[in-house]
Write a protein that holds these residues in place. Structure first.
Motif, PDB file in Angstrom:
ATOM      1  N   GLY A 340       0.821  -1.204   0.000  1.00  0.00           N
ATOM      2  CA  GLY A 340       0.000   0.000   0.000  1.00  0.00           C
ATOM      3  C   GLY A 340       0.853   1.251   0.000  1.00  0.00           C
ATOM      4  O   GLY A 340       2.065   1.199   0.069  1.00  0.00           O
ATOM      5  N   LEU A 341       0.180   2.400  -0.050  1.00  0.00           N
ATOM      6  CA  LEU A 341       0.883   3.677   0.044  1.00  0.00           C
ATOM      7  C   LEU A 341       0.759   4.176   1.476  1.00  0.00           C
ATOM      8  O   LEU A 341      -0.265   4.751   1.850  1.00  0.00           O
ATOM      9  CB  LEU A 341       0.278   4.697  -0.925  1.00  0.00           C
ATOM     10  CG  LEU A 341       0.943   4.831  -2.283  1.00  0.00           C
ATOM     11  CD1 LEU A 341       0.141   5.774  -3.166  1.00  0.00           C
ATOM     12  CD2 LEU A 341       2.363   5.339  -2.147  1.00  0.00           C
ATOM     13  N   ALA A 366      -7.080   8.044  -3.725  1.00  0.00           N
ATOM     14  CA  ALA A 366      -8.148   8.600  -2.896  1.00  0.00           C
ATOM     15  C   ALA A 366      -7.842   8.458  -1.411  1.00  0.00           C
ATOM     16  O   ALA A 366      -8.351   9.224  -0.591  1.00  0.00           O
ATOM     17  CB  ALA A 366      -9.472   7.915  -3.226  1.00  0.00           C
ATOM     18  N   ALA A 367      -7.004   7.473  -1.047  1.00  0.00           N
ATOM     19  CA  ALA A 367      -6.667   7.242   0.358  1.00  0.00           C
ATOM     20  C   ALA A 367      -5.404   7.976   0.781  1.00  0.00           C
ATOM     21  O   ALA A 367      -5.024   7.918   1.948  1.00  0.00           O
ATOM     22  CB  ALA A 367      -6.503   5.743   0.605  1.00  0.00           C
ATOM     23  N   ALA A 390      -8.641  11.708  -8.427  1.00  0.00           N
ATOM     24  CA  ALA A 390      -8.972  11.314  -7.064  1.00  0.00           C
ATOM     25  C   ALA A 390      -8.035  11.980  -6.060  1.00  0.00           C
ATOM     26  O   ALA A 390      -8.461  12.422  -4.986  1.00  0.00           O
ATOM     27  CB  ALA A 390      -8.907   9.793  -6.930  1.00  0.00           C
ATOM     28  N   ALA A 391      -6.759  12.055  -6.398  1.00  0.00           N
ATOM     29  CA  ALA A 391      -5.808  12.731  -5.507  1.00  0.00           C
ATOM     30  C   ALA A 391      -6.080  14.232  -5.462  1.00  0.00           C
ATOM     31  O   ALA A 391      -5.960  14.866  -4.416  1.00  0.00           O
ATOM     32  CB  ALA A 391      -4.384  12.463  -5.968  1.00  0.00           C
ATOM     33  N   TRP A 396      -4.400  17.457  -3.393  1.00  0.00           N
ATOM     34  CA  TRP A 396      -3.065  17.355  -3.984  1.00  0.00           C
ATOM     35  C   TRP A 396      -3.005  18.122  -5.300  1.00  0.00           C
ATOM     36  O   TRP A 396      -3.968  18.158  -6.057  1.00  0.00           O
ATOM     37  CB  TRP A 396      -2.712  15.892  -4.264  1.00  0.00           C
ATOM     38  CG  TRP A 396      -2.502  15.052  -3.051  1.00  0.00           C
ATOM     39  CD1 TRP A 396      -3.452  14.378  -2.344  1.00  0.00           C
ATOM     40  CD2 TRP A 396      -1.260  14.793  -2.399  1.00  0.00           C
ATOM     41  NE1 TRP A 396      -2.894  13.705  -1.296  1.00  0.00           N
ATOM     42  CE2 TRP A 396      -1.541  13.933  -1.300  1.00  0.00           C
ATOM     43  CE3 TRP A 396       0.057  15.183  -2.623  1.00  0.00           C
ATOM     44  CZ2 TRP A 396      -0.556  13.484  -0.435  1.00  0.00           C
ATOM     45  CZ3 TRP A 396       1.051  14.723  -1.768  1.00  0.00           C
ATOM     46  CH2 TRP A 396       0.736  13.889  -0.686  1.00  0.00           C
ATOM     47  N   ARG A 397      -1.860  18.712  -5.562  1.00  0.00           N
ATOM     48  CA  ARG A 397      -1.547  19.210  -6.900  1.00  0.00           C
ATOM     49  C   ARG A 397      -0.872  18.061  -7.636  1.00  0.00           C
ATOM     50  O   ARG A 397       0.137  17.543  -7.168  1.00  0.00           O
ATOM     51  CB  ARG A 397      -0.612  20.420  -6.829  1.00  0.00           C
ATOM     52  CG  ARG A 397      -1.186  21.613  -6.070  1.00  0.00           C
ATOM     53  CD  ARG A 397      -0.233  22.779  -6.130  1.00  0.00           C
ATOM     54  NE  ARG A 397      -0.769  23.954  -5.458  1.00  0.00           N
ATOM     55  CZ  ARG A 397      -0.245  25.173  -5.595  1.00  0.00           C
ATOM     56  NH1 ARG A 397       0.810  25.350  -6.370  1.00  0.00           N
ATOM     57  NH2 ARG A 397      -0.777  26.194  -4.957  1.00  0.00           N
ATOM     58  N   THR A 398      -1.385  17.671  -8.771  1.00  0.00           N
ATOM     59  CA  THR A 398      -0.955  16.421  -9.403  1.00  0.00           C
ATOM     60  C   THR A 398      -0.444  16.640 -10.816  1.00  0.00           C
ATOM     61  O   THR A 398      -0.800  17.615 -11.487  1.00  0.00           O
ATOM     62  CB  THR A 398      -2.121  15.418  -9.446  1.00  0.00           C
ATOM     63  OG1 THR A 398      -3.165  15.945 -10.284  1.00  0.00           O
ATOM     64  CG2 THR A 398      -2.677  15.169  -8.058  1.00  0.00           C
TER      65      THR A 398
END
Length: 423
Positions: A340-341, A366-367, A390-391, A396-398
């Motif tokens: 996982g992250l 998302a988590a 989702a981020a 978050w800036r993605t």
């Protein structure tokens, strides 16, 4: 562009010409017996004697050598050039043999490391000869590698036998990732931090002896000195804020599950984000971003997604080199605990947080929490469908990380002025 030259295999063997001479001599011996021709037998004896003499000339000398290398750059950067100087102290009773020299190069570097032997730069000393060879190399990919061993290939005057000796020991060399320029980060703590380090050097005293100073935009509300604020009627902050740099955290995700082999059905751009190529992109971005942040006044910690420290930057040159060396040898790893992250960002709320990962699906994105970091930035080399969206919904800036981290950095909007900066 320089290129690597294939190294000859070490050993002693007869050349194609030598085999031809041997077979010719044997054929002449047979013909001399069949046709009773002494002249053919004499020719055969001459050829075989030439073979024996040539073998003695090539294989009899005992060679001892001390090989030392000096690399012009302590750390070789990917795509940069440097010069290698090789000194060979050869001990031999005879004169220096004629042939070719070759310094074996690892796949991590490119160059042409061979030439005629003995070279023009040589000096005869008692019991041998000292020679110096110089060649250029360039970094091909990051890693820990070795130059050498030094190979000397000689033949007899007739070219019948070849001898290749490996002399000396290899020399370690470190090829560090390239550090590419990035647009300036528009972060309030970044602008405050740009003056924080300068102020601390000027004051040169402990925080206990410092008086509060007036609040300026970008100062943390946690640093407000309420007693001084009530006394003066203006917001005041503790002066020790000037003695500390704002914090920034760069997270390099090394979990092997996100750097596995690409699926052949994937689009080319996404597939390139997997495996060694994708991980090398991530490492280059990690080095570039970390050094970019420290150059703009941040105290930077570089960790992996499990929180293991990779490097710490506070502005010293040896810290920069230490981080680059650590990144040169880092690799993706496998293990169930990396599935996982993890929330490596937990508790980080002061300044920029940069997460760099590989394959990322929407569920993991998302988590992923950023702990209220001032500027949370997420870069992924192979984001899945809706992963970045989702981020982004989590604050978050993605951006997708390609070959140039500056493009991804700009795509996150990290170089844009925050809407709340003036408030």
């Amino acid at each position: 562009m320089s290129r690597s030259v294939s190294a000859p295999a070490p050993g002693r063997r007869m050349t194609g010409r030598g085999v031809s001479v041997l077979l010719t001599g044997i054929a002449l011996v047979i013909a001399a017996n069949v046709f009773a021709a002494p002249i053919l037998l004499a020719a055969a004896v001459l050829l075989l004697a030439m073979l024996i003499l040539s073998a003695i000339v090539v294989f009899a000398p005992h060679r001892r050598a001390v090989v030392s290398r000096t690399v012009a750059s302590d750390l070789l950067t990917v795509s940069d050039d440097t010069t290698v100087r090789v000194r060979v102290d050869l001990r031999t009773l005879l004169s220096a043999p004629a042939g070719r020299w070759h310094d074996v190069l690892p796949p991590a570097v490119r160059g042409s490391s061979s030439g005629a032997f003995p070279p023009d730069s040589r000096e005869t000393v008692p019991g041998g000869v000292t020679m110096t060879m110089t060649y250029a190399i360039s970094g091909a990919r990051r890693g820990l590698a070795s130059l050498g061993p030094f190979q000397l290939t000689t033949t007899d005057p007739f070219g019948l036998f070849r001898r290749t000796d490996e002399l000396g020991d290899p020399t370690p060399i470190t090829i560090v990732p390239a550090v590419l320029p990035l647009p300036r980060l528009a972060d309030r703590t970044g602008r405050a931090g740009g003056t924080a380090q300068t102020s601390s050097h000027r004051l040169g005293q402990g925080s206990d002896n410092l008086s509060p100073r007036r609040y300026v935009p970008g100062d943390s509300m946690r640093r407000i000195h309420w007693r001084a604020t009530a006394h003066r009627g203006d917001l005041m902050v503790r002066q020790e804020e000037q003695e500390s740099s704002p914090d920034a955290l760069v997270v390099l995700d090394r979990a092997g599950v996100r750097w596995g082999p690409a699926d052949p059905t994937m689009p080319g751009a996404v597939a390139a984000g997997f495996g060694e190529e994708g991980f090398d992109r991530a490492v280059t971005a990690c080095a570039s971003i970390a050094l970019h942040l420290v150059d703009h006044g941040f105290a930077v910690d570089v960790v992996d997604a499990t929180g293991v420290l990779i490097g710490r930057l506070r502005g010293a040159e040896d810290e920069r080199d230490g981080l680059l060396v650590a990144l040169a040898g880092t690799a993706a790893r496998t293990g169930e605990r990396d599935a996982g992250l993890p929330a490596a960002s937990e508790g980080h709320t002061v300044g920029p947080l940069v997460m760099i990962t590989g394959a990322l699906d929407a569920a993991d994105a998302a988590a992923l929490t950023h702990g209220g970091a001032g500027t949370p930035i997420l870069l992924a080399t192979a984001p899945g469908a809706d992963a970045l969206a989702a981020a982004g919904a989590r604050g978050w800036r993605t951006a997708t990380l390609g070959d140039d981290p500056a493009i991804a950095w700009a795509n996150t909007g990290a170089d844009e002025e925050p809407a709340h900066a003036g408030t």
